[in-house]
Enzyme design. Structure first.
Site, short mmCIF file in Angstrom:
data_model
loop_
_atom_site.label_atom_id
_atom_site.label_comp_id
_atom_site.label_asym_id
_atom_site.label_seq_id
_atom_site.Cartn_x
_atom_site.Cartn_y
_atom_site.Cartn_z
N TYR A 46 0.84 -1.20 0.10
CA TYR A 46 0.01 -0.09 0.16
C TYR A 46 0.80 1.16 0.15
O TYR A 46 0.52 2.14 -0.89
CB TYR A 46 -0.87 0.01 1.14
CG TYR A 46 -1.55 1.31 1.71
CD1 TYR A 46 -2.60 1.89 0.59
CD2 TYR A 46 -1.18 2.14 2.42
CE1 TYR A 46 -3.14 2.91 0.93
CE2 TYR A 46 -1.75 3.27 2.84
CZ TYR A 46 -2.77 3.77 1.98
OH TYR A 46 -3.47 5.12 2.19
O1 LIG Z 1 -1.78 6.94 8.11
C1 LIG Z 1 -2.14 6.26 7.17
O2 LIG Z 1 -1.82 6.94 5.96
C2 LIG Z 1 -2.93 5.11 7.09
O3 LIG Z 1 -3.81 5.33 8.32
C3 LIG Z 1 -4.42 3.91 8.27
O4 LIG Z 1 -3.54 2.93 8.54
P1 LIG Z 1 -3.28 2.58 10.05
O5 LIG Z 1 -2.54 3.57 10.72
O6 LIG Z 1 -2.64 1.24 10.11
O7 LIG Z 1 -4.73 2.36 10.94
P2 LIG Z 1 -5.53 1.24 11.52
O8 LIG Z 1 -5.40 -0.12 10.23
O9 LIG Z 1 -6.68 1.71 11.93
O10 LIG Z 1 -4.47 0.77 12.49
C4 LIG Z 1 -4.18 1.71 13.56
C5 LIG Z 1 -3.38 1.04 14.60
O11 LIG Z 1 -3.89 -0.12 15.36
C6 LIG Z 1 -3.00 -0.99 15.20
N1 LIG Z 1 -4.04 -2.40 15.08
C7 LIG Z 1 -4.45 -2.52 13.88
C8 LIG Z 1 -5.23 -3.83 13.93
C9 LIG Z 1 -5.41 -4.84 14.89
O12 LIG Z 1 -6.20 -5.70 14.87
N2 LIG Z 1 -4.86 -4.38 16.16
C10 LIG Z 1 -4.03 -3.37 16.18
O13 LIG Z 1 -3.20 -3.05 17.33
C11 LIG Z 1 -2.26 -0.94 13.93
O14 LIG Z 1 -0.92 -1.70 14.04
C12 LIG Z 1 -1.91 0.66 14.06
O15 LIG Z 1 -1.01 0.85 14.99
C13 LIG Z 1 -5.37 3.82 7.28
O16 LIG Z 1 -5.94 2.21 7.31
C14 LIG Z 1 -4.58 3.91 5.76
O17 LIG Z 1 -5.23 3.71 4.71
C15 LIG Z 1 -3.86 5.12 5.94
O18 LIG Z 1 -3.37 5.43 4.86
#
Ligand SMILES: O=C(O)[C@H]1O[C@H](OP(=O)(O)OP(=O)(O)OC[C@H]2O[C@@H](n3ccc(=O)[nH]c3=O)[C@H](O)[C@@H]2O)[C@H](O)[C@@H](O)[C@@H]1O
Length: 435
Positions: free
Chosen positions: A247
């Site tokens: 991504y």
């Molecule tokens: O900042 C961005 O640019 C990105 O932000 C998000 O990605 P992400 O930060 O990974 O957001 P989440 O998927 O909501 O995860 C948030 C946090 O929760 C954590 N997480 C996620 C899933 C899970 O089951 N457990 C968990 O602890 C992840 O590692 C992360 O630290 C969006 O999903 C992306 O599309 C976007 O581009």
């Protein structure tokens, strides 16, 4: 004397021959008659069928007026064009005419409504794909319709459709938010990312570069381009050549494409690196959203931690702050300098972090949700999987502050409170009241 008598043969053998000849002739005549009546029957049935079809087409449900309504409301039809023009027309003389891709998406809906409210013309495009619940996208579309934003159903990879829209409307700006989002899903469906974030973006840039005059473009990049960068807070000057997920690699490719189209064709392009955007009408694939759902259902949630036992952290950014940043990027975008595919001078090329500048550990996100939902979460601490996730994000926003006047004002607790209020209202059925 009977007729038979007159044909009576001179010898009995001859009679037999002639009888069989006569039989054959009569049989053939009969077959011919049968054949001709059958073909007449087939022919008349055919005509009857044609007439029947003709009249049934004329009658309900597709009466002439209905039919013309249907053809007119199809892309290219006169009613469709009217809707497109009405939606794209700014209320104010100095207002923009903005083409918003991914308009029924989370950020797309909020940005489109904000633009329309302040008097700009907005035309939306969305392919309503099934990456997550389409009903949520349809409900966002209803919100958009109520605000006067028409969303054309189509894909950024459809050159003809884009060309048609650019023929009908002169867009001053393009807000490009259509993308295949989500860090972890890229391992399951890499092609979808290449298709939307690279091929689709090129397609849009091609149409924009050929437009005369060319629009200015603002588009959604991502904080994920910083990948394994360890310098904090992340600055636009830091390296972005170590993406941790496919991504992120496609978003980084988007930034490289933006550079080429700016360099060759004089397109004015601004990339916004969003940092984990959350809020009402958000994306169900994001942690804050499905944690809320699972906590309320009493289901277990997996909270990731790093190898040295720290919770992963994100610079969670509230949607209203992101909207302000998007509008400011449009307001400060200079005109593209090319026209009809030819560059006439150097054009603006920018990239900005839009974050909250205060990273919060995911364990803290969970405790805020527990407090707001008044339910204890069934947490399971898991090692950060090798799925493209990075350990932390933290935005340096000084550049956006200076050039866009961007200043986020919503802390995570306040933003989550608004999200939870929307979530409980939306899923209890009071959808209409929740915008
Ligand atoms: O900042 C961005 O640019 C990105 O932000 C998000 O990605 P992400 O930060 O990974 O957001 P989440 O998927 O909501 O995860 C948030 C946090 O929760 C954590 N997480 C996620 C899933 C899970 O089951 N457990 C968990 O602890 C992840 O590692 C992360 O630290 C969006 O999903 C992306 O599309 C976007 O581009």
């Amino acid at each position: 004397m009977s007729l038979l008598d007159t044909t009576r043969p001179s010898t009995p053998g001859k009679l037999k021959q002639e009888k069989s000849l006569l039989y054959l002739q009569t049989h053939r005549q009969r077959s011919l008659r049968l054949y001709s009546s059958l073909s007449k029957f087939a022919l008349s049935s055919f005509f009857f069928l044609i007439i029947f079809l003709f009249f049934s087409l004329l009658s309900s449900p597709s009466s002439p007026s209905n039919r013309s309504k249907i053809t007119n409301s199809l892309p290219g039809g006169s009613q469709w064009e009217k809707k497109v023009l009405k939606s794209a027309r700014p209320k104010l003389r100095a207002g923009f005419t903005v083409f918003v891709t991914g308009a029924a998406g989370f950020v797309g809906t909020h940005v489109s409504v904000a633009l329309k409210r302040r008097g700009d013309g907005v035309l939306g495009l969305d392919n309503f794909n099934h990456y997550y619940d389409v009903n949520l996208k349809r409900d966002r579309q209803k919100v958009l319709e109520r605000s006067g934003v028409f969303v054309v159903e189509g894909d950024i990879n459809d050159v003809k459709l884009l060309q048609k829209l650019f023929d009908v409307v002169y867009f001053t700006h393009v807000m490009h938010l259509a993308a295949q989002a989500g860090v972890r899903y890229a391992m399951q469906n890499p092609k979808s990312y290449v298709n939307s974030n690279i091929a689709g973006f090129v397609n849009l840039l091609e149409v924009c570069k050929s437009a005369d005059p060319q629009p200015a473009i603002v588009w959604a990049s991502s904080s994920s381009v910083y990948g394994l960068n360890k310098r904090v807070p992340f600055s636009e000057k830091d390296r972005t050549d170590q993406p941790a997920s496919l991504y992120a690699a496609t978003k980084k490719a988007g930034e490289a494409l933006a550079h080429s189209y700016n360099h060759i064709y004089g397109l004015s392009i601004t990339g916004l690196r969003f940092f984990t955007v959350y809020g009402p009408w958000g994306r169900p694939d994001m942690a804050y959203f499905f944690f809320t759902k699972n906590i309320l259902k009493g289901k277990e949630i997996g909270v990731y931690e790093t190898a040295d036992g720290k919770s992963v952290a994100r610079d969670f950014t509230y949607i209203d702050d992101i909207v302000k940043g998007c509008l400011a990027a449009l307001d400060t975008a200079k005109n593209s300098t090319g026209s009809g595919g030819k560059k006439r001078g150097p054009a603006q090329l920018r990239v900005f972090n839009l974050g909250n500048t205060s990273p919060v550990p995911v364990s803290k996100l969970v405790s805020i949700l527990e407090k707001l939902l008044k339910v204890k979460a069934k947490k399971k601490v898991l090692p950060l999987p090798r799925n493209g996730d990075v350990e932390f994000t933290h935005a340096n926003i000084s550049s956006a502050q200076r050039e866009l006047g961007y200043m986020p004002t919503t802390d995570l607790e306040t933003g989550l409170k608004k999200f939870v209020r929307w979530y409980t209202g939306y899923f209890s059925g009071s959808k209409k009241k929740s915008w």
